[in-house]
Design a protein around this motif. Sequence first.
Motif, PDB file in Angstrom:
ATOM      1  N   HIS A   1       0.836  -1.208   0.000  1.00  0.00           N
ATOM      2  CA  HIS A   1       0.000   0.000   0.000  1.00  0.00           C
ATOM      3  C   HIS A   1       0.868   1.255   0.000  1.00  0.00           C
ATOM      4  N   ARG A   2       1.916   1.252   0.838  1.00  0.00           N
ATOM      5  CA  ARG A   2       2.781   2.435   0.907  1.00  0.00           C
ATOM      6  C   ARG A   2       3.601   2.608  -0.367  1.00  0.00           C
ATOM      7  N   GLY A   3       4.087   1.476  -0.897  1.00  0.00           N
ATOM      8  CA  GLY A   3       4.986   1.567  -2.041  1.00  0.00           C
ATOM      9  C   GLY A   3       4.294   1.675  -3.378  1.00  0.00           C
ATOM     10  N   LEU A   4       3.154   0.986  -3.532  1.00  0.00           N
ATOM     11  CA  LEU A   4       2.482   0.944  -4.826  1.00  0.00           C
ATOM     12  C   LEU A   4       1.134   1.654  -4.822  1.00  0.00           C
ATOM     13  N   GLY A   5       0.604   1.924  -3.612  1.00  0.00           N
ATOM     14  CA  GLY A   5      -0.643   2.677  -3.520  1.00  0.00           C
ATOM     15  C   GLY A   5      -1.874   1.845  -3.820  1.00  0.00           C
ATOM     16  N   ALA A   6      -2.995   2.531  -4.052  1.00  0.00           N
ATOM     17  CA  ALA A   6      -4.262   1.864  -4.349  1.00  0.00           C
ATOM     18  C   ALA A   6      -4.125   1.097  -5.671  1.00  0.00           C
TER      19      ALA A   6
ATOM     20  N   LEU B   1      -5.686  -9.115  -7.490  1.00  0.00           N
ATOM     21  CA  LEU B   1      -4.364  -8.796  -6.954  1.00  0.00           C
ATOM     22  C   LEU B   1      -3.836  -9.859  -5.998  1.00  0.00           C
ATOM     23  N   GLN B   2      -4.725 -10.723  -5.520  1.00  0.00           N
ATOM     24  CA  GLN B   2      -4.301 -11.689  -4.506  1.00  0.00           C
ATOM     25  C   GLN B   2      -3.172 -12.586  -5.010  1.00  0.00           C
ATOM     26  N   ARG B   3      -3.218 -12.967  -6.290  1.00  0.00           N
ATOM     27  CA  ARG B   3      -2.175 -13.843  -6.830  1.00  0.00           C
ATOM     28  C   ARG B   3      -0.846 -13.118  -7.011  1.00  0.00           C
ATOM     29  N   LYS B   4      -0.882 -11.798  -7.007  1.00  0.00           N
ATOM     30  CA  LYS B   4       0.338 -11.032  -7.265  1.00  0.00           C
ATOM     31  C   LYS B   4       1.137 -10.730  -5.998  1.00  0.00           C
ATOM     32  N   ILE B   5       0.552 -11.019  -4.842  1.00  0.00           N
ATOM     33  CA  ILE B   5       1.246 -10.685  -3.591  1.00  0.00           C
ATOM     34  C   ILE B   5       2.590 -11.391  -3.517  1.00  0.00           C
ATOM     35  N   GLY B   6       2.592 -12.693  -3.823  1.00  0.00           N
ATOM     36  CA  GLY B   6       3.828 -13.467  -3.738  1.00  0.00           C
ATOM     37  C   GLY B   6       4.892 -12.999  -4.702  1.00  0.00           C
ATOM     38  N   THR B   7       4.476 -12.463  -5.852  1.00  0.00           N
ATOM     39  CA  THR B   7       5.447 -11.985  -6.840  1.00  0.00           C
ATOM     40  C   THR B   7       5.977 -10.607  -6.480  1.00  0.00           C
ATOM     41  N   LEU B   8       5.074  -9.725  -6.094  1.00  0.00           N
ATOM     42  CA  LEU B   8       5.471  -8.345  -5.813  1.00  0.00           C
ATOM     43  C   LEU B   8       6.119  -8.188  -4.443  1.00  0.00           C
TER      44      LEU B   8
ATOM     45  N   ILE C   1      12.586  -6.590  -5.525  1.00  0.00           N
ATOM     46  CA  ILE C   1      11.246  -7.180  -5.558  1.00  0.00           C
ATOM     47  C   ILE C   1      10.362  -6.310  -6.438  1.00  0.00           C
ATOM     48  N   ALA C   2       9.065  -6.595  -6.436  1.00  0.00           N
ATOM     49  CA  ALA C   2       8.095  -5.846  -7.250  1.00  0.00           C
ATOM     50  C   ALA C   2       8.529  -5.843  -8.709  1.00  0.00           C
ATOM     51  N   ASN C   3       8.754  -7.069  -9.215  1.00  0.00           N
ATOM     52  CA  ASN C   3       9.181  -7.240 -10.612  1.00  0.00           C
ATOM     53  C   ASN C   3      10.481  -6.502 -10.907  1.00  0.00           C
ATOM     54  N   GLY C   4      11.369  -6.481  -9.909  1.00  0.00           N
ATOM     55  CA  GLY C   4      12.681  -5.886 -10.099  1.00  0.00           C
ATOM     56  C   GLY C   4      12.724  -4.381  -9.997  1.00  0.00           C
ATOM     57  N   THR C   5      11.615  -3.749  -9.578  1.00  0.00           N
ATOM     58  CA  THR C   5      11.574  -2.282  -9.550  1.00  0.00           C
ATOM     59  C   THR C   5      11.962  -1.689  -8.201  1.00  0.00           C
ATOM     60  N   VAL C   6      11.948  -2.495  -7.147  1.00  0.00           N
ATOM     61  CA  VAL C   6      12.233  -1.970  -5.805  1.00  0.00           C
ATOM     62  C   VAL C   6      13.412  -2.737  -5.209  1.00  0.00           C
TER      63      VAL C   6
END
Length: 434
Positions: A267-272, A320-327, A367-372
């Motif tokens: 939430h803090r890093g990627l927002g809504a 978005l639930q499936r993306k938690i583990g990736t991001l 993390i976050a697909n290599g962006t963070v």
Amino acid sequence: PPIPALNEARALLTALHAIDAAGRLTEAGGAMRKLALPVRLAHMVAEAAGGGHALEAAMLAVLLTERGLGGDGADLERRLMRFRTEKSPRAVAARQLAGRLAKQAGGAKSSETASAGLLLIHAWPDRVARARGERGRFVLANGSGAMLDAADPLAGETWLVIADLQGKAQNARITAAAAVHETDIRAALADRIETRRETSFDRERRAVRVRETARLGAITLSERMLPAPTGTDADRAILDALREHGLSLLEWSKDGETLRQRLGWLHRGLGAPWPDVSEAALLERLDDWLLPFLSGKASFAAIDPGTLSSGLMALVPHDLQRKIGTLAPTHFDAPSGSHVPIRYDGEWPVLAIRVQELFGLDRHPAIANGTVPLTLELLSPAHRPIQTTRDLPGFWRGSWADVRTDMRGRYPRHVWPENPLLAAATARAKPRGT
């Protein structure tokens, strides 16, 4: 008259049921108006007439308006008894006046007598008083405090109705009162007694408790503990306790706490639309994420920690639930083969890892697909911090040489190559003899 005085008079007449909410005279008010008495005493006599005690009430009213009758003690019951037999012309005239007032009030005469205290309730319901603390001290239904000399016989009573006070509100001296039974108070003032059910949280038992209290103004008449609520009432009580005391009442599992931290970072890093899972936000949305998973038991011990994780996941949009583990993965797979946990309890995700486990890695973990990029806490073989960096390649090519020089002397049984990019990552010390 001044507005405050007028408002006070209206409030008193309303409390005595002499006028209704619109200010119109009631039937009781009409009966009171026939009597040439102060409004409180008129109400007392009119009410007593309905029970066949008009003469007794009128005698008491005259006693209170004509000072000196029946003596000057505080106990009105005793003064009333003496007044009935006094032979002075003044006393005889006063009794005759009481007879005329009783006749005006009407009503049949009862074969039973009424105590002075029971009669006074209808004149001063706000001055019903209960003993508190040391002998002779009382609290009134209106919240004031009053006292009697400890030697006064009335000082040992539990309940009084006070007709006259002198002095300051919290330490006023009682100059006229009568004892009364609690059963009479409950019967006469039933419409003024408020019964409340108060829910509280027992921290020691980690459970919700329900207490029923009967109050007459500022006086607690009785209180008792009720069985713990169940079903929907229990669930609501749990939510109320959380709103009052905070989420620390919940026992989060390690996985649940980690999930909350990961969602918080997303939430803090990627927002809504990643949900806000801060304490304030979760308390505001208890009905959304926790209520559907409660079991109808009024104990926090009955809440399965897995329920909390399920509740948090319910806040995450399905896509978005499936993306938690990736991001926001829970662990980092190090070149050494170790599965190292990532911390999300700060502003940035942190990976605390022994430096030897990153040998050969020429790109910074992200993390976050290599962006963070992860904040790396590089550790010694003893898991003590060596350096913090968000640029691993820069560390290898820069300050590694100084770190190597320092660490070789401290940990000679571990590998400290000149060029870590050419070394094999390892989680072990050098074999003995090498």
